[in-house]
Scaffold this motif. Structure first.
Motif, PDB file in Angstrom:
ATOM      1  N   PHE A  67       0.806  -1.216   0.000  1.00  0.00           N
ATOM      2  CA  PHE A  67       0.000   0.000   0.000  1.00  0.00           C
ATOM      3  C   PHE A  67       0.844   1.272   0.000  1.00  0.00           C
ATOM      4  N   ILE A  68       2.135   1.149   0.134  1.00  0.00           N
ATOM      5  CA  ILE A  68       3.001   2.323   0.173  1.00  0.00           C
ATOM      6  C   ILE A  68       2.880   3.131  -1.116  1.00  0.00           C
ATOM      7  N   ASP A  69       2.926   2.468  -2.256  1.00  0.00           N
ATOM      8  CA  ASP A  69       2.862   3.156  -3.541  1.00  0.00           C
ATOM      9  C   ASP A  69       1.560   3.935  -3.699  1.00  0.00           C
ATOM     10  N   SER A  70       0.433   3.311  -3.391  1.00  0.00           N
ATOM     11  CA  SER A  70      -0.840   4.016  -3.552  1.00  0.00           C
ATOM     12  C   SER A  70      -0.985   5.151  -2.548  1.00  0.00           C
ATOM     13  N   THR A  71      -0.418   4.991  -1.359  1.00  0.00           N
ATOM     14  CA  THR A  71      -0.468   6.060  -0.360  1.00  0.00           C
ATOM     15  C   THR A  71       0.341   7.268  -0.824  1.00  0.00           C
ATOM     16  N   VAL A  72       1.512   7.030  -1.354  1.00  0.00           N
ATOM     17  CA  VAL A  72       2.354   8.127  -1.842  1.00  0.00           C
ATOM     18  C   VAL A  72       1.680   8.824  -3.024  1.00  0.00           C
ATOM     19  N   LYS A  73       1.073   8.061  -3.916  1.00  0.00           N
ATOM     20  CA  LYS A  73       0.381   8.662  -5.056  1.00  0.00           C
ATOM     21  C   LYS A  73      -0.795   9.514  -4.585  1.00  0.00           C
ATOM     22  N   THR A  74      -1.493   9.058  -3.560  1.00  0.00           N
ATOM     23  CA  THR A  74      -2.605   9.840  -3.015  1.00  0.00           C
ATOM     24  C   THR A  74      -2.093  11.140  -2.411  1.00  0.00           C
ATOM     25  N   MET A  75      -0.972  11.058  -1.691  1.00  0.00           N
ATOM     26  CA  MET A  75      -0.394  12.272  -1.113  1.00  0.00           C
ATOM     27  C   MET A  75       0.044  13.243  -2.201  1.00  0.00           C
ATOM     28  N   ASN A  76       0.578  12.727  -3.289  1.00  0.00           N
ATOM     29  CA  ASN A  76       1.011  13.584  -4.394  1.00  0.00           C
ATOM     30  C   ASN A  76      -0.172  14.209  -5.134  1.00  0.00           C
ATOM     31  N   ALA A  77      -1.347  13.575  -5.059  1.00  0.00           N
ATOM     32  CA  ALA A  77      -2.533  14.090  -5.746  1.00  0.00           C
ATOM     33  C   ALA A  77      -3.389  14.955  -4.833  1.00  0.00           C
ATOM     34  N   TYR A  78      -2.838  15.415  -3.730  1.00  0.00           N
ATOM     35  CA  TYR A  78      -3.609  16.195  -2.770  1.00  0.00           C
ATOM     36  C   TYR A  78      -4.275  17.405  -3.420  1.00  0.00           C
ATOM     37  N   GLY A  79      -3.579  18.056  -4.332  1.00  0.00           N
ATOM     38  CA  GLY A  79      -4.134  19.225  -5.002  1.00  0.00           C
ATOM     39  C   GLY A  79      -5.418  18.906  -5.762  1.00  0.00           C
ATOM     40  N   LEU A  80      -5.513  17.690  -6.278  1.00  0.00           N
ATOM     41  CA  LEU A  80      -6.705  17.289  -7.025  1.00  0.00           C
ATOM     42  C   LEU A  80      -7.874  16.917  -6.114  1.00  0.00           C
ATOM     43  N   ILE A  81      -7.558  16.442  -4.910  1.00  0.00           N
ATOM     44  CA  ILE A  81      -8.627  15.926  -4.046  1.00  0.00           C
ATOM     45  C   ILE A  81      -8.945  16.811  -2.847  1.00  0.00           C
ATOM     46  N   LYS A  82      -8.237  17.925  -2.675  1.00  0.00           N
ATOM     47  CA  LYS A  82      -8.411  18.710  -1.455  1.00  0.00           C
ATOM     48  C   LYS A  82      -9.825  19.247  -1.288  1.00  0.00           C
ATOM     49  N   GLY A  83     -10.545  19.496  -2.349  1.00  0.00           N
ATOM     50  CA  GLY A  83     -11.917  19.968  -2.242  1.00  0.00           C
ATOM     51  C   GLY A  83     -12.919  18.856  -1.975  1.00  0.00           C
ATOM     52  N   ARG A  84     -12.455  17.620  -2.047  1.00  0.00           N
ATOM     53  CA  ARG A  84     -13.350  16.473  -1.875  1.00  0.00           C
ATOM     54  C   ARG A  84     -12.968  15.591  -0.694  1.00  0.00           C
ATOM     55  N   ILE A  85     -12.182  16.099   0.213  1.00  0.00           N
ATOM     56  CA  ILE A  85     -11.682  15.294   1.325  1.00  0.00           C
ATOM     57  C   ILE A  85     -12.833  14.757   2.181  1.00  0.00           C
ATOM     58  N   THR A  86     -13.800  15.606   2.494  1.00  0.00           N
ATOM     59  CA  THR A  86     -14.912  15.164   3.336  1.00  0.00           C
ATOM     60  C   THR A  86     -15.659  14.005   2.683  1.00  0.00           C
ATOM     61  N   ALA A  87     -15.932  14.125   1.404  1.00  0.00           N
ATOM     62  CA  ALA A  87     -16.632  13.059   0.687  1.00  0.00           C
ATOM     63  C   ALA A  87     -15.798  11.777   0.661  1.00  0.00           C
ATOM     64  N   LEU A  88     -14.490  11.905   0.462  1.00  0.00           N
ATOM     65  CA  LEU A  88     -13.626  10.730   0.432  1.00  0.00           C
ATOM     66  C   LEU A  88     -13.555  10.039   1.787  1.00  0.00           C
ATOM     67  N   VAL A  89     -13.454  10.830   2.857  1.00  0.00           N
ATOM     68  CA  VAL A  89     -13.409  10.242   4.203  1.00  0.00           C
ATOM     69  C   VAL A  89     -14.730   9.561   4.515  1.00  0.00           C
ATOM     70  N   LEU A  90     -15.843  10.193   4.175  1.00  0.00           N
ATOM     71  CA  LEU A  90     -17.155   9.598   4.419  1.00  0.00           C
ATOM     72  C   LEU A  90     -17.328   8.311   3.617  1.00  0.00           C
ATOM     73  N   ALA A  91     -16.937   8.333   2.354  1.00  0.00           N
ATOM     74  CA  ALA A  91     -17.040   7.131   1.516  1.00  0.00           C
ATOM     75  C   ALA A  91     -16.144   6.019   2.060  1.00  0.00           C
ATOM     76  N   SER A  92     -14.958   6.373   2.516  1.00  0.00           N
ATOM     77  CA  SER A  92     -14.055   5.373   3.089  1.00  0.00           C
ATOM     78  C   SER A  92     -14.648   4.762   4.353  1.00  0.00           C
ATOM     79  N   PHE A  93     -15.197   5.609   5.210  1.00  0.00           N
ATOM     80  CA  PHE A  93     -15.793   5.115   6.451  1.00  0.00           C
ATOM     81  C   PHE A  93     -16.984   4.210   6.159  1.00  0.00           C
TER      82      PHE A  93
END
Length: 124
Positions: A67-93
């Motif tokens: 999971f290290i690779d996907s975690t790093v890619k997610t961190m690098n894509a923060y600019g793309l997902i920063k407006g959708r963090i709440t939705a992503l956390v809710l969907a993950s939960f």
């Protein structure tokens, strides 16, 4: 040598899953095909659990490394997902809760089935 054989068996099943993914026009990931193939082979006793158990246990123990690779890619894509963090956390939960509930209910169902067949808890 035993571990090499077990790993080759698991990789061969994974390759079969990849081939099915390439051949079938279904939206099912190759890893799911591989898991289903392995499950069927274990159920039909074509492969005995002992033939893959030790290597599978090892792979499960090091799974967080995958999971290290996907975690790093997610961190690098923060600019793309920063407006959708709440939705992503809710969907993950919600997906985590759904998987936990379904897994628990499935395990309870299997335990009840085995009890009805007269097996004790020690035979799992």
């Amino acid at each position: 040598m035993k571990y090499v054989f077990q790993l080759m068996l698991i990789l061969t099943i994974s390759l079969a899953g990849e081939l099915l993914y390439a051949l079938l026009p279904l939206p099912v990931p190759a890893s799911i095909y591989g898991l289903v193939i392995l499950f069927v082979l274990l159920l039909t006793k074509r492969i005995k659990l002992e033939q893959v158990e030790e290597t599978a246990d090892f792979l499960m123990s090091i799974m967080p490394l995958f999971f290290i690779d996907s975690t790093v890619k997610t961190m690098n894509a923060y600019g793309l997902i920063k407006g959708r963090i709440t939705a992503l956390v809710l969907a993950s939960f919600l997906s985590f809760a759904a998987v936990t509930i379904v897994t628990g209910l499935t395990a309870q169902g299997i335990i009840r089935m085995k009890k009805r067949k007269g097996k004790s808890n020690n035979e799992y």
